[in-house]
Scaffold this motif. Structure first.
Motif, PDB file in Angstrom:
ATOM      1  N   ILE A 227     -17.433 -29.002  -6.069  1.00 31.14           N
ATOM      2  CA  ILE A 227     -17.450 -27.935  -5.063  1.00 31.14           C
ATOM      3  C   ILE A 227     -16.012 -27.433  -4.888  1.00 31.14           C
ATOM      4  O   ILE A 227     -15.116 -28.241  -4.644  1.00 31.14           O
ATOM      5  CB  ILE A 227     -17.927 -28.467  -3.689  1.00 31.14           C
ATOM      6  N   PRO A 228     -15.773 -26.125  -5.032  1.00 31.78           N
ATOM      7  CA  PRO A 228     -14.416 -25.626  -4.845  1.00 31.78           C
ATOM      8  C   PRO A 228     -13.915 -25.835  -3.410  1.00 31.78           C
ATOM      9  O   PRO A 228     -14.692 -25.795  -2.463  1.00 31.78           O
ATOM     10  CB  PRO A 228     -14.521 -24.132  -5.166  1.00 31.78           C
ATOM     11  N   VAL A 229     -12.603 -26.074  -3.294  1.00 34.76           N
ATOM     12  CA  VAL A 229     -11.990 -26.289  -1.987  1.00 34.76           C
ATOM     13  C   VAL A 229     -11.077 -25.105  -1.670  1.00 34.76           C
ATOM     14  O   VAL A 229     -10.322 -24.646  -2.530  1.00 34.76           O
ATOM     15  CB  VAL A 229     -11.175 -27.598  -1.980  1.00 34.76           C
ATOM     16  N   LEU A 230     -11.190 -24.585  -0.454  1.00 32.99           N
ATOM     17  CA  LEU A 230     -10.314 -23.513   0.012  1.00 32.99           C
ATOM     18  C   LEU A 230      -9.421 -24.061   1.118  1.00 32.99           C
ATOM     19  O   LEU A 230      -9.913 -24.670   2.073  1.00 32.99           O
ATOM     20  CB  LEU A 230     -11.137 -22.324   0.523  1.00 32.99           C
ATOM     21  N   ALA A 231      -8.103 -23.861   0.965  1.00 28.62           N
ATOM     22  CA  ALA A 231      -7.159 -24.318   1.989  1.00 28.62           C
ATOM     23  C   ALA A 231      -6.862 -23.177   2.948  1.00 28.62           C
ATOM     24  O   ALA A 231      -6.561 -22.060   2.532  1.00 28.62           O
ATOM     25  CB  ALA A 231      -5.874 -24.803   1.332  1.00 28.62           C
ATOM     26  N   GLU A 232      -6.966 -23.464   4.232  1.00 25.95           N
ATOM     27  CA  GLU A 232      -6.711 -22.463   5.272  1.00 25.95           C
ATOM     28  C   GLU A 232      -5.263 -22.543   5.742  1.00 25.95           C
ATOM     29  O   GLU A 232      -4.634 -23.593   5.648  1.00 25.95           O
ATOM     30  CB  GLU A 232      -7.592 -22.729   6.491  1.00 25.95           C
ATOM     31  N   GLY A 233      -4.781 -21.440   6.271  1.00 24.69           N
ATOM     32  CA  GLY A 233      -3.476 -21.444   6.930  1.00 24.69           C
ATOM     33  C   GLY A 233      -2.292 -21.447   5.979  1.00 24.69           C
ATOM     34  O   GLY A 233      -1.222 -21.957   6.307  1.00 24.69           O
ATOM     35  N   ILE A 234      -2.452 -20.846   4.784  1.00 23.82           N
ATOM     36  CA  ILE A 234      -1.330 -20.781   3.836  1.00 23.82           C
ATOM     37  C   ILE A 234      -0.334 -19.721   4.308  1.00 23.82           C
ATOM     38  O   ILE A 234      -0.689 -18.560   4.494  1.00 23.82           O
ATOM     39  CB  ILE A 234      -1.826 -20.439   2.421  1.00 23.82           C
ATOM     40  N   GLU A 235       0.886 -20.147   4.527  1.00 18.93           N
ATOM     41  CA  GLU A 235       1.904 -19.210   5.011  1.00 18.93           C
ATOM     42  C   GLU A 235       3.081 -19.059   4.053  1.00 18.93           C
ATOM     43  O   GLU A 235       3.860 -18.121   4.178  1.00 18.93           O
ATOM     44  CB  GLU A 235       2.393 -19.649   6.409  1.00 18.93           C
ATOM     45  N   THR A 236       3.244 -20.014   3.109  1.00 18.52           N
ATOM     46  CA  THR A 236       4.422 -19.965   2.231  1.00 18.52           C
ATOM     47  C   THR A 236       4.062 -20.204   0.758  1.00 18.52           C
ATOM     48  O   THR A 236       3.019 -20.781   0.445  1.00 18.52           O
ATOM     49  CB  THR A 236       5.451 -21.055   2.623  1.00 18.52           C
ATOM     50  N   GLU A 237       4.977 -19.780  -0.109  1.00 16.13           N
ATOM     51  CA  GLU A 237       4.822 -20.007  -1.542  1.00 16.13           C
ATOM     52  C   GLU A 237       4.868 -21.500  -1.863  1.00 16.13           C
ATOM     53  O   GLU A 237       4.190 -21.963  -2.784  1.00 16.13           O
ATOM     54  CB  GLU A 237       5.935 -19.293  -2.313  1.00 16.13           C
ATOM     55  N   GLU A 238       5.677 -22.229  -1.110  1.00 14.20           N
ATOM     56  CA  GLU A 238       5.787 -23.679  -1.323  1.00 14.20           C
ATOM     57  C   GLU A 238       4.431 -24.341  -1.130  1.00 14.20           C
ATOM     58  O   GLU A 238       4.053 -25.245  -1.884  1.00 14.20           O
ATOM     59  CB  GLU A 238       6.800 -24.313  -0.344  1.00 14.20           C
ATOM     60  N   GLN A 239       3.717 -23.895  -0.127  1.00 14.31           N
ATOM     61  CA  GLN A 239       2.383 -24.468   0.125  1.00 14.31           C
ATOM     62  C   GLN A 239       1.452 -24.182  -1.051  1.00 14.31           C
ATOM     63  O   GLN A 239       0.661 -25.043  -1.439  1.00 14.31           O
ATOM     64  CB  GLN A 239       1.804 -23.916   1.429  1.00 14.31           C
ATOM     65  N   ILE A 240       1.550 -22.975  -1.603  1.00 15.76           N
ATOM     66  CA  ILE A 240       0.699 -22.636  -2.749  1.00 15.76           C
ATOM     67  C   ILE A 240       1.037 -23.540  -3.935  1.00 15.76           C
ATOM     68  O   ILE A 240       0.143 -24.100  -4.583  1.00 15.76           O
ATOM     69  CB  ILE A 240       0.851 -21.152  -3.144  1.00 15.76           C
TER      70      ILE A 240
END
Ligand code: C2E
Ligand code: CA
Ligand code: CA
Ligand code: CA
Length: 275
Positions: A227-240
């Protein structure tokens, strides 16, 4: 005076603290807000983390109170759930989301939040179907986001409803995963198409090894269940970069865009370059 729940309405009881009084007043004002046209729907983009491609939008409600201005859903949704106004709001949100999404390329989905309280509505399924059919949008373009609290009251009934929804071609995401009552058991038993990790964990991940461990565990779960996972609350390139390295496929957050009015043709063609 009594409200629809049979409780006494004493708006100006001096013993009642300011907070409670203002909540009471909001509950009164919220009645009929949909009919008066006070609700607005915003759309926040969801992207593939690797390719940067747009995959859809989450529909998020706002209440334009005639005196107080814009009221956040964190305030009015719980009130609406208590008073029953959530039924009218939920139906309006779905019809508005469908009305907007019908203009999008067919691979883009619109994700609509379903309140646990809506699951208590006896004719929920018939109502949802009627709204979607009425809008004429393909059910493949609709995704419902539900939290585990929707399932807790009556698991058998919830499973029945979700299976029927899926049989229509609508997909289902489990929202705010990792908070509240999320359990492995539920992930196995219910037909989810997506897991959304609550933004709390991503925010903590920068400083807490425990949060990183939780993100990893959820991603491993998604992988093992396919099942694909979606991360919420991405604010920065580092997080990506972190999420891609950990194998997370999808994301949503201010980095990609804040909740906005119905996207324009130009918005729909936007893609972010891979990090
Ligand atoms: P949610 O479903 O977890 O929605 C995500 C919330 O995170 C949204 O807040 C969104 O604006 C916010 N957010 C997105 N990206 C970022 C980010 O990068 N940083 C930060 N700090 N925040 C971000 P919003 O729009 O205020 O909605 C709050 C909650 O209200 C939603 O949480 C959802 O549970 C509920 N809600 C909103 N619209 C509806 C609706 O139509 N029906 C129901 N039942 N609930 C709704
Ligand atoms: Ca949501
Ligand atoms: Ca969420
Ligand atoms: Ca949330």
């Amino acid at each position: 005076a009594k409200d629809s729940l049979g409780q006494d309405l004493c708006l100006f009881d001096p013993a009642m603290d300011e907070d409670k009084r203002s909540r009471r007043q909001l509950a009164v004002d919220l009645r009929g807000a949909v009919e008066r046209g006070e609700m607005r729907l915003l759309f926040q983009p969801q992207h593939s983390l690797k390719s940067g491609a747009l995959i859809g939008y989450e529909a998020l409600a706002r209440w334009h109170h005639p005196v107080r201005g814009v009221v956040s859903p964190d305030i009015f949704i719980p009130i609406a759930e208590e008073t029953g106004e959530i039924f009218a709001i939920g139906e309006w949100v779905l019809s508005e989301a469908a009305r907007v999404a019908i203009h999008w390329p067919s691979h883009l989905k619109v994700a609509v939040n379903l309140s646990p309280v809506q699951f208590q509505q006896g004719d929920l399924l018939q109502r949802l179907i009627a709204v979607v059919l009425d809008a004429g949008v393909s059910t493949r373009q609709i995704e419902f986001e539900i939290t585990e609290s929707a399932i807790i009251a009556d698991r058998t009934k919830a499973l029945y409803i979700l299976r029927r929804i899926k049989a229509l071609g609508i997909s289902i995401a489990i929202d705010d995963f990792g908070t509240g009552h999320s359990s492995l058991d539920t992930l196995h038993a219910f037909p989810f198409d997506k897991i959304k990790i609550d933004r709390f964990f991503l925010r903590q991940a920068a400083t807490s090894s425990q949060a990183v461990a939780i993100v990893r565990a959820v991603l491993a779960l998604g992988k093992s269940l396919d099942i694909p996972v979606l991360a919420e609350g991405i604010e920065t390139e580092e997080q990506i970069a972190f999420l891609v390295a950990e194998g997370c496929e999808q994301g949503q957050g201010y980095y990609y865009g804040r909740p906005q009015n119905a996207p324009s043709r130009e918005d729909l063609g936007r893609a972010f370059p891979p990090p």
